[in-house]
Design a protein around this motif. Structure first.
Motif, PDB file in Angstrom:
ATOM      1  N   LEU A 213       3.254  14.860  -2.146  1.00  0.00           N
ATOM      2  CA  LEU A 213       4.452  14.188  -2.640  1.00  0.00           C
ATOM      3  C   LEU A 213       5.366  15.271  -3.188  1.00  0.00           C
ATOM      4  CD1 LEU A 213       2.849  11.135  -4.502  1.00  0.00           C
ATOM      5  CD2 LEU A 213       3.628  11.292  -2.143  1.00  0.00           C
ATOM      6  N   MET A 214       6.409  15.588  -2.428  1.00  0.00           N
ATOM      7  CA  MET A 214       7.199  16.780  -2.719  1.00  0.00           C
ATOM      8  C   MET A 214       8.211  16.569  -3.839  1.00  0.00           C
ATOM      9  SD  MET A 214       5.921  19.019  -0.753  1.00  0.00           S
ATOM     10  CE  MET A 214       7.125  20.324  -0.926  1.00  0.00           C
ATOM     11  N   GLY A 215       8.804  15.373  -3.912  1.00  0.00           N
ATOM     12  CA  GLY A 215       9.913  15.199  -4.845  1.00  0.00           C
ATOM     13  C   GLY A 215       9.711  14.061  -5.818  1.00  0.00           C
ATOM     14  N   ARG A 216      10.501  14.074  -6.867  1.00  0.00           N
ATOM     15  CA  ARG A 216      10.466  13.013  -7.874  1.00  0.00           C
ATOM     16  C   ARG A 216      10.790  11.671  -7.227  1.00  0.00           C
ATOM     17  NH1 ARG A 216      13.917  10.486 -11.633  1.00  0.00           N
ATOM     18  NH2 ARG A 216      12.930  10.134 -13.680  1.00  0.00           N
ATOM     19  N   GLY A 217       9.938  10.678  -7.486  1.00  0.00           N
ATOM     20  CA  GLY A 217      10.150   9.351  -6.930  1.00  0.00           C
ATOM     21  C   GLY A 217       9.436   9.095  -5.618  1.00  0.00           C
ATOM     22  N   ASP A 218       8.848  10.115  -5.002  1.00  0.00           N
ATOM     23  CA  ASP A 218       8.073   9.902  -3.779  1.00  0.00           C
ATOM     24  C   ASP A 218       6.881   8.994  -4.075  1.00  0.00           C
ATOM     25  OD1 ASP A 218       9.780  11.511  -2.402  1.00  0.00           O
ATOM     26  OD2 ASP A 218       8.359  13.153  -2.073  1.00  0.00           O
ATOM     27  N   LEU A 219       6.535   8.158  -3.107  1.00  0.00           N
ATOM     28  CA  LEU A 219       5.443   7.206  -3.263  1.00  0.00           C
ATOM     29  C   LEU A 219       4.386   7.421  -2.186  1.00  0.00           C
ATOM     30  CD1 LEU A 219       7.519   3.917  -3.751  1.00  0.00           C
ATOM     31  CD2 LEU A 219       6.536   5.349  -5.550  1.00  0.00           C
ATOM     32  N   LEU A 220       3.131   7.278  -2.571  1.00  0.00           N
ATOM     33  CA  LEU A 220       2.018   7.275  -1.629  1.00  0.00           C
ATOM     34  C   LEU A 220       1.352   5.912  -1.729  1.00  0.00           C
ATOM     35  CD1 LEU A 220       0.195   8.969   0.340  1.00  0.00           C
ATOM     36  CD2 LEU A 220      -1.240   9.433  -1.646  1.00  0.00           C
ATOM     37  N   LEU A 221       1.179   5.236  -0.595  1.00  0.00           N
ATOM     38  CA  LEU A 221       0.582   3.912  -0.573  1.00  0.00           C
ATOM     39  C   LEU A 221      -0.756   3.953   0.144  1.00  0.00           C
ATOM     40  CD1 LEU A 221       2.212   0.492   0.022  1.00  0.00           C
ATOM     41  CD2 LEU A 221       0.300   1.148   1.482  1.00  0.00           C
ATOM     42  N   LEU A 222      -1.801   3.455  -0.526  1.00  0.00           N
ATOM     43  CA  LEU A 222      -3.106   3.242   0.082  1.00  0.00           C
ATOM     44  C   LEU A 222      -3.298   1.751   0.254  1.00  0.00           C
ATOM     45  CD1 LEU A 222      -5.284   5.670  -2.104  1.00  0.00           C
ATOM     46  CD2 LEU A 222      -3.921   6.204  -0.075  1.00  0.00           C
TER      47      LEU A 222
ATOM     48  N   ARG B 226      13.412  -1.782  -1.950  1.00  0.00           N
ATOM     49  CA  ARG B 226      14.047  -2.604  -2.980  1.00  0.00           C
ATOM     50  C   ARG B 226      13.491  -2.335  -4.378  1.00  0.00           C
ATOM     51  NH1 ARG B 226      13.592  -6.550   1.171  1.00  0.00           N
ATOM     52  NH2 ARG B 226      11.671  -7.358   0.234  1.00  0.00           N
ATOM     53  N   VAL B 227      12.239  -1.853  -4.458  1.00  0.00           N
ATOM     54  CA  VAL B 227      11.589  -1.730  -5.775  1.00  0.00           C
ATOM     55  C   VAL B 227      11.106  -0.308  -6.052  1.00  0.00           C
ATOM     56  CG1 VAL B 227      10.880  -4.149  -5.802  1.00  0.00           C
ATOM     57  CG2 VAL B 227       9.359  -2.439  -4.790  1.00  0.00           C
ATOM     58  N   LYS B 228      11.588   0.655  -5.288  1.00  0.00           N
ATOM     59  CA  LYS B 228      11.067   2.021  -5.357  1.00  0.00           C
ATOM     60  C   LYS B 228      11.217   2.660  -6.738  1.00  0.00           C
ATOM     61  CE  LYS B 228      15.489   3.784  -3.712  1.00  0.00           C
ATOM     62  NZ  LYS B 228      16.203   4.466  -2.627  1.00  0.00           N
ATOM     63  N   ASN B 229      12.192   2.219  -7.517  1.00  0.00           N
ATOM     64  CA  ASN B 229      12.438   2.825  -8.833  1.00  0.00           C
ATOM     65  C   ASN B 229      11.598   2.207  -9.950  1.00  0.00           C
ATOM     66  OD1 ASN B 229      14.430   4.633  -7.848  1.00  0.00           O
ATOM     67  ND2 ASN B 229      15.953   3.006  -7.900  1.00  0.00           N
ATOM     68  N   LEU B 230      10.819   1.192  -9.627  1.00  0.00           N
ATOM     69  CA  LEU B 230       9.988   0.535 -10.628  1.00  0.00           C
ATOM     70  C   LEU B 230       8.671   1.290 -10.823  1.00  0.00           C
ATOM     71  CD1 LEU B 230      10.447  -3.220  -9.565  1.00  0.00           C
ATOM     72  CD2 LEU B 230      11.642  -1.966 -11.376  1.00  0.00           C
TER      73      LEU B 230
ATOM     74  N   VAL C 203       3.443  -2.776  -6.787  1.00  0.00           N
ATOM     75  CA  VAL C 203       2.314  -3.507  -6.190  1.00  0.00           C
ATOM     76  C   VAL C 203       2.579  -5.010  -6.247  1.00  0.00           C
ATOM     77  CG1 VAL C 203      -0.121  -4.115  -6.488  1.00  0.00           C
ATOM     78  CG2 VAL C 203       0.593  -1.729  -6.628  1.00  0.00           C
ATOM     79  N   THR C 204       3.020  -5.508  -7.393  1.00  0.00           N
ATOM     80  CA  THR C 204       3.296  -6.937  -7.550  1.00  0.00           C
ATOM     81  C   THR C 204       4.384  -7.400  -6.588  1.00  0.00           C
ATOM     82  OG1 THR C 204       2.672  -6.862  -9.888  1.00  0.00           O
ATOM     83  CG2 THR C 204       4.042  -8.710  -9.190  1.00  0.00           C
ATOM     84  N   ALA C 205       5.423  -6.579  -6.424  1.00  0.00           N
ATOM     85  CA  ALA C 205       6.534  -6.946  -5.541  1.00  0.00           C
ATOM     86  C   ALA C 205       6.103  -6.966  -4.078  1.00  0.00           C
ATOM     87  CB  ALA C 205       7.692  -5.972  -5.734  1.00  0.00           C
TER      88      ALA C 205
ATOM     89  N   ILE D 144      -3.837  -2.903  -2.596  1.00  0.00           N
ATOM     90  CA  ILE D 144      -2.674  -2.020  -2.561  1.00  0.00           C
ATOM     91  C   ILE D 144      -2.792  -1.040  -3.719  1.00  0.00           C
ATOM     92  CG2 ILE D 144      -0.155  -1.873  -2.577  1.00  0.00           C
ATOM     93  CD1 ILE D 144      -0.137  -4.931  -1.968  1.00  0.00           C
ATOM     94  N   VAL D 145      -2.651   0.243  -3.410  1.00  0.00           N
ATOM     95  CA  VAL D 145      -2.594   1.287  -4.437  1.00  0.00           C
ATOM     96  C   VAL D 145      -1.285   2.055  -4.253  1.00  0.00           C
ATOM     97  CG1 VAL D 145      -3.640   3.386  -5.357  1.00  0.00           C
ATOM     98  CG2 VAL D 145      -5.098   1.535  -4.523  1.00  0.00           C
TER      99      VAL D 145
END
Length: 308
Positions: free
Chosen positions: A237-246, A272-276, A282-284, A301-302
């Motif tokens: 995950l290179m940058g701030r805000g990057d997400l990894l989903l399992l 739509r919810v990346k900043n949360l 996960v809930t969204a 979901i992780v």
């Protein structure tokens, strides 16, 4: 035996069975504990399982926050006292990472949780031995688990599994046993990004066949199928805000007829919810899944998020 007596016996047996299942569910509540925060300053993560029957199923998540779960200071001091400098150094590295295991046993009934409960205890016991002998978790632990399950469970009751360790710098090193691949959502490009297939090496699920080269395998007549050894993969995950989903296949294979949820609908939901925070993401995603189509399997979901 008259009809009334027979009905009384049947009701008593049903009540006893319901009590046993309630006891099993109560025990499993402690096994399914998920932390709300991690000890890593630059990474947040959260995971949740959603059983198809609403109670228990075959999915399972284990967080191994080394800094919080184990007394690394005491373990490092003990290793140094024994002259085990390499082990002490690797134990020190464990302060900067958290392990995450996501497993999915074949089936989604309440009793399928027994297989992942067996994995839960065997895995955490193995981690203790790994820290003692190596100072970190190695791929050998999963070869041992595979051979144990291959020799003790039926061929139609296997476990897909991914285990990875997220470091404070955003590096995720993992092994996969027949499990859906991780997905990366780039904050910079605002979409899911492709990962080099060479970083996504996968092998058969846990418990299907013994590992090639198993030292305890008895001689047999004729060749037997074997599982190739695990390869360690790495993404960053290179940058701030990057997400990894399992995910388990309850999300990966989620569909409305021939319309697949992953990747396009999932990508839009994440956008739509990346900043949360991860828990809210996960809930969204779960809520969007249910709007798309009724689930057909347990779903897990992780979300791992780079915050700095």
């Amino acid at each position: 035996m008259d009809t009334a007596t027979t009905e009384q016996h049947a009701e008593a047996r049903l009540a006893a069975l319901e009590a046993e299942m309630a006891n099993f569910r109560s025990m499993m509540e402690y096994v399914h504990w998920i932390p709300d925060t991690l000890s890593l300053p630059n990474v947040e993560a959260y995971g949740q399982t959603f059983p198809l029957n609403g109670v228990l199923g075959g999915d399972h998540i284990i967080f191994v926050d080394f800094e919080r779960r184990y007394n690394l200071t005491a373990r490092i001091a003990t290793a140094l006292k024994k002259g085990q400098d390499g082990i002490a150094r690797r134990l020190e590295d464990c302060r900067q990472k958290v392990g995450i295991l996501l497993a999915d046993s074949a089936g989604h009934e309440t009793t399928d949780a027994l297989l992942t409960a067996m994995l839960h205890q065997a895995f955490l016991t193995g981690v203790l031995y790994e820290l003692e002998m190596e100072g970190h978790v190695t791929a050998k632990l999963f070869e041992v688990l595979n051979n144990r399950f291959a020799k003790s469970s039926s061929v139609n009751k296997f476990i897909t599994m991914i285990y990875g360790e997220i470091a404070n710098d955003g590096t995720f090193r993992f092994i996969s046993a027949g499990h859906p691949k991780p997905l990366v959502f780039s904050a910079e490009y605002d979409r899911l990004v492709d990962i080099d297939p060479e970083r996504m090496k996968n092998v058969l699920p846990i418990g299907v066949f013994p590992t090639e080269g198993d030292i305890d395998e008895l001689p047999a007549v004729g060749p037997l199928p074997h599982k190739k050894r695990f390869s360690v993969n790495e993404v960053r995950l290179m940058g701030r805000g990057d997400l990894l989903l399992l995910q388990t296949d309850g999300l990966y294979e989620h569909a409305d007829g021939d319309r697949a949820y992953t990747p396009r609908r999932l990508e839009a939901a994440i956008r739509r919810v990346k900043n949360l925070p991860p828990k809210e993401i996960v809930t969204a995603i779960r809520a969007d899944m249910l709007r798309f189509a009724p689930p057909q399997d347990d779903t897990s979901i992780v979300i791992i998020k780079r915050t700095e």
